[in-house]
Design an enzyme around this catalytic site. Structure first.
Site, PDB file in Angstrom:
ATOM      1  N   GLN A   1     -22.008 -13.346 -22.454  1.00  0.00           N
ATOM      2  CA  GLN A   1     -20.877 -13.079 -21.082  1.00  0.00           C
ATOM      3  C   GLN A   1     -20.632 -12.000 -20.737  1.00  0.00           C
ATOM      4  OE1 GLN A   1     -21.361 -15.661 -19.170  1.00  0.00           O
ATOM      5  NE2 GLN A   1     -19.781 -17.239 -19.719  1.00  0.00           N
TER       6      GLN A   1
ATOM      7  N   GLY B   1     -22.741 -18.705 -23.771  1.00  0.00           N
ATOM      8  CA  GLY B   1     -23.175 -18.190 -23.653  1.00  0.00           C
ATOM      9  C   GLY B   1     -21.580 -17.325 -24.902  1.00  0.00           C
ATOM     10  N   SER B   2     -22.663 -16.170 -25.244  1.00  0.00           N
ATOM     11  CA  SER B   2     -22.034 -15.158 -26.231  1.00  0.00           C
ATOM     12  C   SER B   2     -20.566 -14.835 -25.775  1.00  0.00           C
ATOM     13  CB  SER B   2     -22.631 -14.764 -27.709  1.00  0.00           C
ATOM     14  OG  SER B   2     -23.366 -13.728 -26.843  1.00  0.00           O
ATOM     15  N   SER B   3     -20.508 -13.876 -26.516  1.00  0.00           N
ATOM     16  CA  SER B   3     -18.970 -12.755 -25.689  1.00  0.00           C
ATOM     17  C   SER B   3     -19.898 -12.105 -25.228  1.00  0.00           C
ATOM     18  CB  SER B   3     -18.260 -12.090 -26.778  1.00  0.00           C
ATOM     19  OG  SER B   3     -18.336 -11.840 -27.410  1.00  0.00           O
TER      20      SER B   3
END
Length: 137
Positions: A68, A63-65
């Site tokens: 997350q 998942g993207s920052s």
């Protein structure tokens, strides 16, 4: 009781202990229910299980920052997240989330740790000391 120790390197400093919850699949904290810490990702090896109060042994993150960080923040803010993380394949997104949340976490663990640790083993992560202790009945 059997006790084994494994060397590791710190991601985020700290010391914590709890029962292990082991995943050989990537974790996305956004797919964890914030109120319970239960993994809600369909067909995930941890689906329906809570990571609250556990030492999460994770393969990797996904998942993207934003996804997350938001997911981890929401479960940690409610006290329903893992107490520590052992990360097999660190990626910048997962590592950044662990650092920002100051969650005791390690990587570069001796390889035989991953074939030894089992769900429910009592695991103590001492990131600053570079050690993981696994206790089994």
């Amino acid at each position: 009781m059997i006790t084994k120790n494994f060397k590791c390197e710190a991601i985020a400093a700290g010391k914590a202990a709890g029962p292990a919850i082991v995943s050989n699949e990537a974790i996305c904290f956004y797919l964890v229910e914030p109120e319970s810490g239960v993994v809600i990702e369909q067909k995930h090896v941890l689906e329906g299980r809570s990571m609250s109060g556990h030492v999460l042994v994770a393969h990797a993150g996904k998942g993207s920052s934003v996804v997350q960080m938001d997911g981890l923040f929401k479960i940690a803010a409610r006290g329903k997240g893992p107490v520590a993380v052992v990360l097999r394949n660190p990626d910048p997104v997962f590592v950044s989330a662990l650092l920002v949340m100051e969650l005791p976490s390690v990587y570069n663990v001796e390889e035989d740790f991953y074939s030894y640790v089992q769900d429910g083993d009592m695991v103590t992560v001492d990131a600053g000391g570079g050690n993981i202790k696994v206790e089994r009945q």
